[in-house]
Scaffold this active site. Structure first.
Site, PDB file in Angstrom:
ATOM      1  N   THR A  14       0.736  -1.463  -0.080  1.00 20.28           N
ATOM      2  CA  THR A  14       0.038   0.064  -0.067  1.00 20.28           C
ATOM      3  C   THR A  14       0.921   1.125  -0.033  1.00 20.28           C
ATOM      4  OG1 THR A  14      -1.718  -1.094   1.147  1.00 20.28           O
ATOM      5  CG2 THR A  14      -1.612   1.405   1.510  1.00 20.28           C
ATOM      6  N   SER A  61      -0.101  -9.772  -0.604  1.00 27.35           N
ATOM      7  CA  SER A  61      -0.969 -11.012  -0.619  1.00 27.35           C
ATOM      8  C   SER A  61      -0.465 -11.976  -1.629  1.00 27.35           C
ATOM      9  CB  SER A  61      -2.408 -10.847  -1.334  1.00 27.35           C
ATOM     10  OG  SER A  61      -2.638  -9.637  -0.507  1.00 27.35           O
ATOM     11  N   THR A  91       1.241  -4.664   4.103  1.00 27.21           N
ATOM     12  CA  THR A  91       0.909  -5.110   5.565  1.00 27.21           C
ATOM     13  C   THR A  91       0.424  -6.578   5.589  1.00 27.21           C
ATOM     14  OG1 THR A  91      -0.943  -4.150   5.520  1.00 27.21           O
ATOM     15  CG2 THR A  91       0.434  -2.886   6.408  1.00 27.21           C
ATOM     16  N   THR A 281      -2.376 -22.254  19.309  1.00 27.72           N
ATOM     17  CA  THR A 281      -3.781 -21.841  19.805  1.00 27.72           C
ATOM     18  C   THR A 281      -4.387 -21.036  18.664  1.00 27.72           C
ATOM     19  OG1 THR A 281      -5.190 -20.815  21.505  1.00 27.72           O
ATOM     20  CG2 THR A 281      -2.876 -19.906  21.151  1.00 27.72           C
ATOM     21  N   CYS A 283      -6.415 -18.813  19.594  1.00 28.13           N
ATOM     22  CA  CYS A 283      -6.697 -17.467  20.466  1.00 28.13           C
ATOM     23  C   CYS A 283      -5.816 -16.364  19.862  1.00 28.13           C
ATOM     24  CB  CYS A 283      -6.611 -17.731  21.813  1.00 28.13           C
ATOM     25  SG  CYS A 283      -7.784 -18.945  22.730  1.00 28.13           S
TER      26      CYS A 283
HETATM   27  N1  ASP Z   1      -2.700  -5.680   0.286  1.00 27.85           N
HETATM   28  C1  ASP Z   1      -1.626  -4.630   0.589  1.00 27.85           C
HETATM   29  C2  ASP Z   1      -0.535  -5.659   0.655  1.00 27.85           C
HETATM   30  O1  ASP Z   1      -0.140  -6.215   1.481  1.00 27.85           O
HETATM   31  C3  ASP Z   1      -2.068  -4.240   2.004  1.00 27.85           C
HETATM   32  C4  ASP Z   1      -1.169  -3.255   2.623  1.00 27.85           C
HETATM   33  O2  ASP Z   1      -0.292  -3.154   2.079  1.00 27.85           O
HETATM   34  O3  ASP Z   1      -1.316  -2.698   3.598  1.00 27.85           O
HETATM   35  O4  ASP Z   1       0.574  -5.243  -0.084  1.00 27.85           O
END
Ligand code: ASP
Length: 346
Positions: A14, A61, A91, A281, A283
């Protein structure tokens, strides 16, 4: 005094994305974007740093384990020239990459800081500037010698961190481990981090011995348990001759449905074939105490390894890494049941 040199590796995510008809997509030219977004004074205060972009920028991803080895090799290639490294990363899978790098970069004696953002640098209200500037500060901290995630003013141990929110600017936490550093008026490491760094240093070899194996992804599977899980799904994972390791996520303190005879028998047979099964877990926080309930105690009899308080990202990458680098199943089992991986402390 010479200011330390930082290498920024831009992988996509992002932080450098732009809107398209189908949603945000990664785009090149991060250096130019940074020059547009930060004024000249800020840029020169950040110097010296260099930026390299990967040939293929990705939404994280789409990351695959081979990408972790590519990043580790890049750090190895530039290791002598720079004092610290910042990896700009999406992220979504940042915690997997941070965990994998922590195992590959054995004997690391310089900071490797992963960061990204929830809002692109090119957009108003972006959190990218804050995250990037903090990450660069922490990458210049000579007492920090490990792979970390820096996000929203917090410095977290890479193999302890998790993405915990889809949209909050506090997107990461390390639920079972203290924060390593905080960024307020200054970016500072916490006193416990400094003590820990000393311990790591004492146990470390003098030269880094990075390992960047080709991890066979089809050798490790994740198995999330849920009420009503089908036998077919259990068979597909536990009775698959390709699979050499399984990260299983069970309920609470590590409890499986021990009345599920199919599952119990498949776990036993898999263990007898030498498959390494690690129990974590489901959790969000806390650890597996395999045997605090009779349901969980059953797993001890079946040879399942309690994975304590590891994150799924750390357990999965650790198992992939160990299967690619170690020959002895017993040794891998020992390492999976301890908080150590070579010299890396989890
Ligand atoms: N889908 C984005 C990625 O992981 C999300 C991000 O960067 O926050 O590249």
């Amino acid at each position: 005094m010479n200011k330390s040199r930082v290498l920024i590796i831009y992988t996509g995510g992002t932080i450098g994305m732009w809107p398209s008809e189908s949603g945000y997509v990664p785009q090149g030219g991060f250096n130019e974007l940074l020059e547009q977004r930060l004024n000249k004074v800020s840029i020169s205060a950040l110097q010296p740093f260099d930026i390299i972009e990967l040939d293929k920028l990705i939404d994280s991803s789409n990351i695959v384990p081979a990408d972790w080895a590519t990043l580790a090799k890049l750090i190895e290639l530039h290791y002598e020239k720079y004092d610290g490294f910042v990896i700009l990363h999406g992220t979504d899978t940042m915690a997997y990459t941070a965990s994998a790098l922590s195992f590959m970069l054995i004997g690391l004696s310089k900071p490797v800081i992963l960061t990204g953002s929830q809002i692109p640098l090119a957009q108003p209200r972006t959190d990218a500037t804050n995250n990037l500037l903090n990450a660069i500060e922490f990458a210049r901290e000579p007492d920090n010698k490990e792979v970390c995630i820096c996000f929203d003013d917090q410095l977290l141990r890479g193999n302890r961190a998790k993405k915990i929110h889809t949209s909050s600017l506090r997107a990461f936490s390390s639920p079972n481990f203290n924060v390593l550093g905080q960024s307020g008026i200054q970016a500072e490491l916490c006193p416990t981090t400094l003590e820990n760094t000393q311990q790591i240093q004492e146990s470390q070899k003098s030269t880094p011995q990075f390992k960047t194996p080709d991890c066979c992804t089809h050798h490790v599977a994740q198995l999330h348990l849920y009420p009503g899980i089908s036998d077919a799904q259990l068979v597909a994972v536990l009775d698959n001759p390709d699979i050499k390791g399984v990260v299983m996520l069970s309920y609470g303190a590590g409890n499986p449905p021990d009345n599920n005879h199919c599952m119990m028998s498949l776990l036993e047979k898999a263990n007898n074939r030498g498959v390494i099964i690690v129990n974590l877990t489901l959790c969000h926080s806390g650890k597996v105490i395999q045997g605090s309930y009779a349901t969980g105690a059953r797993l001890n009899q079946l040879g399942v390894i309690p994975g304590a308080d590891m994150t799924v990202e750390a357990a999965y990458t650790k198992l992939l890494f160990l299967l690619a680098t170690e020959k002895s199943t017993e040794h891998i089992k020992t390492l999976m049941s301890s908080s150590l991986c070579g010299e890396v402390t989890l």
